[in-house]
Design an enzyme around this catalytic site. Structure first.
Site, PDB file in Angstrom:
ATOM      1  N   ARG A   1       0.828  -1.222   0.000  1.00  0.00           N
ATOM      2  CA  ARG A   1       0.000   0.000   0.000  1.00  0.00           C
ATOM      3  C   ARG A   1       0.856   1.265   0.000  1.00  0.00           C
ATOM      4  NH1 ARG A   1      -1.393   2.257   4.668  1.00  0.00           N
ATOM      5  NH2 ARG A   1      -1.964   0.432   5.861  1.00  0.00           N
TER       6      ARG A   1
ATOM      7  N   TYR B   1     -14.662  20.531 -11.095  1.00  0.00           N
ATOM      8  CA  TYR B   1     -15.327  19.227 -11.210  1.00  0.00           C
ATOM      9  C   TYR B   1     -16.275  19.064 -10.000  1.00  0.00           C
ATOM     10  CZ  TYR B   1     -15.244  14.044 -11.166  1.00  0.00           C
ATOM     11  OH  TYR B   1     -15.547  12.710 -11.132  1.00  0.00           O
TER      12      TYR B   1
ATOM     13  N   LYS C   1      -8.878   9.331 -17.444  1.00  0.00           N
ATOM     14  CA  LYS C   1      -9.206  10.044 -18.677  1.00  0.00           C
ATOM     15  C   LYS C   1      -8.150   9.704 -19.741  1.00  0.00           C
ATOM     16  CE  LYS C   1     -12.481  11.299 -16.094  1.00  0.00           C
ATOM     17  NZ  LYS C   1     -12.566  12.466 -15.252  1.00  0.00           N
TER      18      LYS C   1
HETATM   19  C1  LIG Z   1     -12.961  12.624 -13.858  1.00  0.00           C
HETATM   20  C2  LIG Z   1     -12.381  13.830 -13.251  1.00  0.00           C
HETATM   21  C3  LIG Z   1     -11.930  13.827 -11.930  1.00  0.00           C
HETATM   22  C4  LIG Z   1     -12.096  12.649 -11.020  1.00  0.00           C
HETATM   23  O1  LIG Z   1     -11.426  11.559 -11.447  1.00  0.00           O
HETATM   24  P1  LIG Z   1     -11.843  10.049 -11.050  1.00  0.00           P
HETATM   25  O2  LIG Z   1     -10.696   9.272 -11.516  1.00  0.00           O
HETATM   26  O3  LIG Z   1     -13.126   9.772 -11.755  1.00  0.00           O
HETATM   27  O4  LIG Z   1     -12.014  10.036  -9.564  1.00  0.00           O
HETATM   28  C5  LIG Z   1     -11.357  14.973 -11.446  1.00  0.00           C
HETATM   29  N1  LIG Z   1     -11.237  16.073 -12.204  1.00  0.00           N
HETATM   30  C6  LIG Z   1     -11.660  16.114 -13.469  1.00  0.00           C
HETATM   31  C7  LIG Z   1     -11.495  17.361 -14.252  1.00  0.00           C
HETATM   32  C8  LIG Z   1     -12.254  15.002 -14.040  1.00  0.00           C
HETATM   33  O5  LIG Z   1     -12.711  15.066 -15.285  1.00  0.00           O
END
Ligand SMILES: *Cc1c(COP(=O)(O)O)cnc(C)c1O
Length: 388
Positions: A56, A109, A206
């Site tokens: 971890r 976000y 993303k």
């Molecule tokens: C998706 C997203 C997040 C969060 O990411 P996760 O991996 O889904 O927790 C944070 N900031 C932005 C701009 C995002 O598009």
């Protein structure tokens, strides 16, 4: 052999975090599944320099990923976390304490806002939102107890581009730490740390992962002191990254620049199709002249990614828009972006911006790697269903 530090960024990205010599020549750092790590002897257990102690905390693959993203973002050191949101929350909790004041961009976000409004406020941290286009005006909002300015640029739904250098200048003047959600740029289109931001945070779900199958986050620090605070906080919170997700993100990294370029060029004709449609009230994308902070985007950004948003005219209700969306074959409805497939995600703008007054259905589009003409043809046939 040439000096590695002289390589251009594309070449560096092919090598970042890799150590084939540690794995019998295996090209990609293998998935490292471990909780327990064994010590040679009791002396090694007590040795403060022992490298790996517990899965971890760190392991060869999490280190490889952290090293690679740190290099991409031009940072000192990084922490990897279970997802983008936990990278954000861990970073905030690393630096904010009871009695502090944090300035958060109003176009952030939404889950970042929920966390700030619920958890941060309940810990006695004062939360205030600021206009993404505030620029140098942020100095008027700095108070004696302001500890952090939190940025996200371009904004998640309306894509306002913040004047990061101006905000950083004010922050440095007042000794305030700056944190930026850099998910939009994936560490490629914009480099926050080179503009003086202290911490750059990303969701690797993303473009880094790029295939809609990863939950992973990363926060890159500009200094050893900031890194240590974040690492200590991540350890106290029990935040860590999954082995398979780390592996997939490392793999995604090698094609990251190409996929981003492709997404950008694919997005442009689809965006152009939308702004010509009579059903549309407004389109949102930083490449458009009237987009908030467009000039800053031109000054600071290499390109855009594959995202844009569409606000339909108020006479088109959600029932009308549903007929259009449901008729599409190449645009499934789903959360997230940065994958290879086009997507639509409806946005509730009341939670995106505190001052949102416009009426009309708001959809965010992520353009994938399909042929853009196929996407436009699909939209053409789909919009025939949008009759009042
Ligand atoms: C998706 C997203 C997040 C969060 O990411 P996760 O991996 O889904 O927790 C944070 N900031 C932005 C701009 C995002 O598009």
């Amino acid at each position: 052999m040439s000096d590695k530090s002289s390589y251009k960024k594309e070449t560096k990205l092919m090598h970042a975090g890799r150590k084939p010599e540690n794995y019998f020549g295996v090209v990609n750092p293998p998935i490292c599944r471990t909780s327990t790590i064994l010590y040679d002897d009791l002396a090694a257990y007590f040795d403060p320099n022992t490298k790996y102690r517990y899965g971890r905390v760190n392991n060869p693959l999490s280190e490889a990923f952290e090293e690679a993203i740190s290099e991409l973002e031009g940072g000192h050191h990084a922490i990897s976390t279970s997802c983008g949101l936990s990278a954000i929350t861990t970073t905030m909790l690393s630096f904010l304490e009871n009695g502090d004041h944090v300035l958060i961009v109003d176009s952030c976000y939404p889950p970042t806002r929920f966390f700030a409004n619920k958890q941060l406020q309940s810990f006695g941290i004062e939360v205030e939102y600021y206009d993404p286009l505030i620029g140098d005006g942020i100095r008027q909002l700095i108070k004696d107890n302001t500890k952090m300015i939190y940025l996200e640029s371009p904004g998640s739904a309306t894509f306002e581009v913040q004047d990061v250098p101006e905000i950083v200048k004010v922050a440095q003047e007042f000794g305030v730490i700056t944190v930026m959600d850099n998910t939009y740029s994936a560490g490629v289109l914009f480099k926050p740390l080179s503009h003086g931001v202290n911490i750059s945070v990303q969701s690797a779900a993303k473009y880094l992962g790029g295939h809609s199958d990863v939950n992973l986050g990363v926060a890159v620090a500009d200094s050893e002191a900031h890194y240590r605070r974040m690492k200590a906080c991540a350890m106290n919170l029990g935040v860590c990254a999954g082995a398979e997700d780390l592996y997939l993100a490392m793999r995604g990294l090698r094609t990251l620049e190409m996929r981003l370029d492709y997404a950008y060029t694919n997005m442009l004709p689809v965006l152009a199709w939308f702004w010509r449609r009579k059903e549309v009230q407004e389109v949102y994308n930083p490449t458009l002249k009237k987009s908030g902070g467009h000039k800053i985007w031109k000054r600071d950004y290499k390109a855009a990614n594959g995202l844009f948003s569409v606000l339909f005219k108020p006479e088109y209700t959600i029932d009308h828009i549903s007929k259009f969306v449901d008729a599409l074959n190449l645009f499934p409805v789903g959360s997230s972006w940065g994958g290879y497939e086009s997507l639509i995600q409806p946005q509730d703008m009341d939670i995106y911006r505190s001052d949102w007054k416009k009426e009309g259905v708001f959809l965010r589009f992520q353009i994938g790697n399909e042929n853009p003409q196929d996407l436009i043809d699909d939209l053409e046939q789909g919009i025939q269903n949008l009759h009042i």
